[in-house]
Write an enzyme that holds these catalytic residues in place. Structure first.
Site, PDB file in Angstrom:
ATOM      1  CB  CYS A 242      -0.928   0.012   1.216  1.00 50.13           C
ATOM      2  SG  CYS A 242      -0.005  -0.005   2.763  1.00 50.13           S
TER       3      CYS A 242
ATOM      4  CB  CYS B 299      -1.927  -3.436   7.762  1.00 53.92           C
ATOM      5  SG  CYS B 299      -3.077  -3.198   6.401  1.00 53.92           S
TER       6      CYS B 299
HETATM    7 FE1  FES Z   1      -1.344   0.476   4.382  1.00 53.34          FE
HETATM    8 FE2  FES Z   1      -2.851  -0.832   6.121  1.00 53.34          FE
HETATM    9  S1  FES Z   1      -3.433  -0.189   4.142  1.00 53.34           S
HETATM   10  S2  FES Z   1      -0.821  -0.177   6.348  1.00 53.34           S
END
Ligand code: FES
Length: 149
Positions: A36, A105
């Site tokens: 992400c 995450c």
């Molecule tokens: Fe990036 Fe959770 S979506 S750390």
């Protein structure tokens, strides 16, 4: 779509523990999440091989905040050897689970702690080859991370 978060995740997200900066840290680690692009920074204060203090800062999501809060709780006051063994799976279990799409995450906290420990060893003039190899390997692959996105 609403995510199914455990009570512990919601608690740690709403009131995260150990957020902030340690100005005179003995080890600092910063990592980015390959999935992400979010960033995590971890600070360690270590005396006589014991983690006296740990703080984190993150631009990550609620799951990253909750897992970092729990991970820092789990290593606070522990020997560095214990922190080296901490896995994201153990942190997720301590939080009573995470939605599958959010497991990646939780890797941020584990990797940031390991990066901060690598920095600590480097400052001590100690080469921890196993840790360095693991970090280099983690940077290329997402080990043990199963999600569905
Ligand atoms: Fe990036 Fe959770 S979506 S750390």
């Amino acid at each position: 779509m609403a995510m199914d978060y455990s009570e512990k995740v919601m608690e740690h997200f709403a009131h995260p523990h150990n957020v902030g900066v340690i100005e005179d840290a003995d080890g600092v680690g910063e990592v980015g999440n390959a999935k992400c692009g979010d960033i995590m920074k971890m600070y360690l204060k270590i005396r006589d091989g014991i983690i006296e203090d740990v703080k984190f800062q993150t631009f990550g999501c609620a799951s990253a905040i909750a897992t970092s809060s729990m991970a820092t709780d789990l290593i606070m006051g522990k020997p560095v050897e214990d922190a080296l063994k901490l896995t994201n799976q153990a942190v997720v279990e301590a939080l009573d689970g995470l939605p599958a799409v959010k497991v990646h995450c939780s890797v941020l906290a584990e990797q940031a702690i390991k990066a901060a420990l690598a920095d600590y060893y480097k400052r001590q003039g100690i080469e921890n080859e196993e840790l360095n190899a693991r970090l280099a390997c983690d940077a290329e692959h997402d080990h043990g991370v199963e999600d569905e996105d």
